[in-house]
Design an enzyme around this catalytic site. Structure first.
Site, PDB file in Angstrom:
ATOM      1  N   CYS A 124       0.833  -1.229   0.000  1.00 23.35           N
ATOM      2  CA  CYS A 124       0.000   0.000   0.000  1.00 23.35           C
ATOM      3  C   CYS A 124       0.853   1.259   0.000  1.00 23.35           C
ATOM      4  CB  CYS A 124      -0.939  -0.003   1.190  1.00 23.35           C
ATOM      5  SG  CYS A 124      -1.979  -1.462   1.253  1.00 23.35           S
TER       6      CYS A 124
ATOM      7  N   CYS B 118     -13.321   0.047   7.697  1.00 19.89           N
ATOM      8  CA  CYS B 118     -12.354  -0.401   6.674  1.00 19.89           C
ATOM      9  C   CYS B 118     -12.315   0.550   5.485  1.00 19.89           C
ATOM     10  CB  CYS B 118     -12.762  -1.769   6.126  1.00 19.89           C
ATOM     11  SG  CYS B 118     -12.911  -3.052   7.371  1.00 19.89           S
TER      12      CYS B 118
ATOM     13  N   ILE C 253     -12.375  -1.465  -1.401  1.00 15.71           N
ATOM     14  CA  ILE C 253     -11.674  -1.928  -2.598  1.00 15.71           C
ATOM     15  C   ILE C 253     -11.968  -0.875  -3.680  1.00 15.71           C
ATOM     16  CG2 ILE C 253     -11.569  -3.807  -4.299  1.00 15.71           C
ATOM     17  CD1 ILE C 253     -10.774  -4.716  -1.471  1.00 15.71           C
TER      18      ILE C 253
ATOM     19  N   HIS D  56      -9.208   3.495  -1.665  1.00 15.28           N
ATOM     20  CA  HIS D  56      -7.827   3.025  -1.504  1.00 15.28           C
ATOM     21  C   HIS D  56      -7.407   2.113  -2.660  1.00 15.28           C
ATOM     22  CE1 HIS D  56      -4.123   1.756   0.173  1.00 15.28           C
ATOM     23  NE2 HIS D  56      -4.545   0.808   0.970  1.00 15.28           N
TER      24      HIS D  56
HETATM   25  N1  COA Z   1     -16.544   1.533   3.469  1.00 15.65           N
HETATM   26  C1  COA Z   1     -17.774   1.963   3.198  1.00 15.65           C
HETATM   27  N2  COA Z   1     -18.657   1.312   2.407  1.00 15.65           N
HETATM   28  C2  COA Z   1     -18.222   0.174   1.860  1.00 15.65           C
HETATM   29  C3  COA Z   1     -16.931  -0.348   2.077  1.00 15.65           C
HETATM   30  C4  COA Z   1     -16.079   0.373   2.936  1.00 15.65           C
HETATM   31  N3  COA Z   1     -14.869  -0.087   3.197  1.00 15.65           N
HETATM   32  N4  COA Z   1     -16.802  -1.504   1.390  1.00 15.65           N
HETATM   33  C5  COA Z   1     -17.968  -1.701   0.752  1.00 15.65           C
HETATM   34  N5  COA Z   1     -18.810  -0.683   1.038  1.00 15.65           N
HETATM   35  C6  COA Z   1     -20.200  -0.572   0.602  1.00 15.65           C
HETATM   36  C7  COA Z   1     -20.359  -0.866  -0.856  1.00 15.65           C
HETATM   37  O1  COA Z   1     -20.325   0.334  -1.612  1.00 15.65           O
HETATM   38  C8  COA Z   1     -21.740  -1.490  -0.888  1.00 15.65           C
HETATM   39  O2  COA Z   1     -22.724  -0.473  -0.816  1.00 15.65           O
HETATM   40  P1  COA Z   1     -24.068  -0.552  -1.684  1.00 15.65           P
HETATM   41  O3  COA Z   1     -24.747  -1.816  -1.216  1.00 15.65           O
HETATM   42  O4  COA Z   1     -24.781   0.713  -1.341  1.00 15.65           O
HETATM   43  O5  COA Z   1     -23.602  -0.642  -3.112  1.00 15.65           O
HETATM   44  C9  COA Z   1     -21.810  -2.282   0.426  1.00 15.65           C
HETATM   45  O6  COA Z   1     -20.906  -1.594   1.319  1.00 15.65           O
HETATM   46  C10 COA Z   1     -21.430  -3.738   0.307  1.00 15.65           C
HETATM   47  O7  COA Z   1     -20.245  -3.813  -0.477  1.00 15.65           O
HETATM   48  P2  COA Z   1     -19.451  -5.141  -0.716  1.00 15.65           P
HETATM   49  O8  COA Z   1     -18.479  -4.880  -1.847  1.00 15.65           O
HETATM   50  O9  COA Z   1     -20.381  -6.294  -0.808  1.00 15.65           O
HETATM   51  O10 COA Z   1     -18.591  -5.277   0.624  1.00 15.65           O
HETATM   52  P3  COA Z   1     -17.728  -6.507   1.049  1.00 15.65           P
HETATM   53  O11 COA Z   1     -18.339  -7.022   2.312  1.00 15.65           O
HETATM   54  O12 COA Z   1     -17.506  -7.455  -0.084  1.00 15.65           O
HETATM   55  O13 COA Z   1     -16.315  -5.822   1.325  1.00 15.65           O
HETATM   56  C11 COA Z   1     -14.709  -5.085   2.922  1.00 15.65           C
HETATM   57  C12 COA Z   1     -16.152  -4.977   2.430  1.00 15.65           C
HETATM   58  C13 COA Z   1     -14.556  -4.172   4.115  1.00 15.65           C
HETATM   59  C14 COA Z   1     -14.397  -6.536   3.353  1.00 15.65           C
HETATM   60  C15 COA Z   1     -13.741  -4.681   1.773  1.00 15.65           C
HETATM   61  O14 COA Z   1     -14.026  -3.368   1.413  1.00 15.65           O
HETATM   62  C16 COA Z   1     -12.299  -4.817   2.185  1.00 15.65           C
HETATM   63  O15 COA Z   1     -11.727  -5.906   2.118  1.00 15.65           O
HETATM   64  N6  COA Z   1     -11.655  -3.710   2.624  1.00 15.65           N
HETATM   65  C17 COA Z   1     -10.273  -3.747   3.079  1.00 15.65           C
HETATM   66  C18 COA Z   1      -9.327  -3.608   1.910  1.00 15.65           C
HETATM   67  C19 COA Z   1      -7.907  -3.798   2.353  1.00 15.65           C
HETATM   68  O16 COA Z   1      -7.574  -4.707   3.118  1.00 15.65           O
HETATM   69  N7  COA Z   1      -6.994  -2.975   1.863  1.00 15.65           N
HETATM   70  C20 COA Z   1      -5.598  -3.041   2.233  1.00 15.65           C
HETATM   71  C21 COA Z   1      -5.404  -2.334   3.494  1.00 15.65           C
HETATM   72  S1  COA Z   1      -3.880  -2.703   4.287  1.00 15.65           S
END
Ligand code: COA
Length: 380
Positions: free
Chosen positions: A84, A206, A209, A329
């Site tokens: 990152c 969090c 993606i 991110h």
């Molecule tokens: N913050 C706010 N909203 C989020 C979000 C986040 N991080 N991630 C997804 N959403 C929203 C989406 O827009 C979607 O909204 P909608 O239904 O209105 O369209 C809803 O939440 C569901 O999205 P979805 O893609 O199904 O979420 P998910 O459960 O598959 O993924 C996380 C959510 C948190 C697991 C994923 O965003 C993630 O893995 N984040 C961390 C990434 C990471 O590790 N980066 C490296 C850092 S070191």
């Protein structure tokens, strides 16, 4: 340090399904060249920050790939990878290319395309930034930061509400940023009620993606409205959390910050605006302490009290772009976007997000769970 930022541009961050990495790169690099008022042929080297294109897209060799796409005939070109922190590392490497006397004017491109792939493939690819033991144990990055959150809660009494306040602030800032992934302000209650990802971290703790790209043009040339890079530093720590002496601080951040303040000849209190690496809400709390803005254990309550929020802060504003949490991110683009935001702040062109009188900015970009930290300090 005789390096100026003469051009800056970013795409909108988010789910950009109909745009290719090539198109993202063209938009920002040509945008940054236009901003700088220079031609493609004046670019002597291209530094590309990216983590996942090999693992997810099968495309490595990104230096030559984007040099060809952008028409940088015969320019030197490099891909820089540091999880990152790839974007921040690309800037650092570009700065060193200029300071060595090898190049006068260079472009930095941070780019990542993540949303075209299955979430489980993205999570697995991201774990390439962790240790082999962490991978073997089935850890994910939300899981690793959840461990850091638990340790901070245990040692300093940090609460889930404290962490939620980081998300509320950064989503509010993102609501003012047309290039952010999320535009809807959220509440503490909404964060606390969102589904658990890795206890105590919930969905709204969090970063998402994302897809996106950002670019800078760096040069020995100065501009009237120019922003100078006055410090650029990198430090590293163990890849895995199990080898660390402490889990309530990121040693690499502390070391990179100390070196950067020394290079710039300033102290933490001199910074007006900072982009701090908030991949998870606990990460911003750790960052504000490790960067020296707050003593250990005191940042969470200060964030809750609005001390670093636009419109409320007495001085320092943190993550005016919305941060990783609200702006999005796209891994390799993040560190470059942080600097693009600071350039807008220091030029006074940040619009509704403008921090009045901002003169000194700090960008803090972290790779993995703190194995790499990059700090840049910018001055108007
Ligand atoms: N913050 C706010 N909203 C989020 C979000 C986040 N991080 N991630 C997804 N959403 C929203 C989406 O827009 C979607 O909204 P909608 O239904 O209105 O369209 C809803 O939440 C569901 O999205 P979805 O893609 O199904 O979420 P998910 O459960 O598959 O993924 C996380 C959510 C948190 C697991 C994923 O965003 C993630 O893995 N984040 C961390 C990434 C990471 O590790 N980066 C490296 C850092 S070191």
């Amino acid at each position: 340090m005789n390096v100026s930022i003469i051009g800056a541009a970013t795409t909108k961050f988010g789910e950009l399904w109909d745009v290719s990495p090539r198109a993202l790169a063209r938009e920002v690099v040509f945008g940054a060249l236009k901003d700088a008022g220079i031609e493609v042929r004046q670019i002597q080297a291209l530094f590309v920050g990216n983590m996942l294109s090999g693992m997810l897209g099968g495309q490595e060799h990104l230096g030559a790939f984007f040099a060809e796409e952008l028409g940088f005939t015969n320019a030197a070109a490099f891909k820089i990878e540091g999880a990152c922190a790839s974007g921040g590392l690309a800037i650092h490497t570009a700065v060193n290319g200029i300071l060595s006397g090898q190049y006068e004017t260079v472009a930095v491109l941070g780019v990542e395309k993540m949303t075209d792939h299955k979430p489980e493939d993205v999570a697995t690819a991201l774990m390439g930034a962790g240790s082999s033991q962490e991978r073997a144990a089935g850890c994910t990055f939300p899981g690793l930061y959840a461990i850091l959150a638990r340790m901070h809660m245990q040692e300093f009494g940090t609460t889930e509400e404290d962490m939620a306040a980081v998300a509320v602030k950064n989503h509010y800032h993102a609501s003012l940023n047309p290039n952010a992934q999320f535009h809807r302000p959220i509440t503490i209650e909404a964060v606390l009620k969102s589904h658990k990802v890795a206890d105590p971290l919930k969905l709204l703790d969090c970063s998402p993606i994302s897809d996106g790209a950002s670019a800078l043009v760096l040069s020995v040339r100065r501009q009237a409205s120019g922003v100078k890079i006055v410090a650029s530093s990198v430090a590293t720590d163990t890849l895995g959390l199990d080898q660390r002496a402490s889990l309530t601080e990121l040693q690499a951040t502390k070391e990179a910050a100390l070196r950067a303040y020394k290079q710039a000849g300033i102290e933490a209190k001199d910074i007006d605006v900072a982009e701090a690496h908030d991949c998870f809400t606990i990460a911003e709390i750790l960052a504000l302490e490790d960067l020296g803005f707050y003593i250990k254990g005191s940042a969470a309550r200060a964030i809750q009290a609005g001390e670093v929020t636009l419109g409320k802060a007495k001085k320092l504003v943190v993550n005016s772009s919305g941060g990783l949490k609200g702006c999005g991110h796209p891994i390799g683009a993040t560190g470059v976007k942080q600097v693009v935001e600071l350039v807008a702040q220091l030029r006074g062109t940040a619009g509704a997000r403008q921090v009045a009188g901002a003169r000194m900015g700090l960008a803090h970009n972290v790779g993995g769970s703190g194995a790499t930290a990059v700090v840049h300090i910018l001055k108007r």
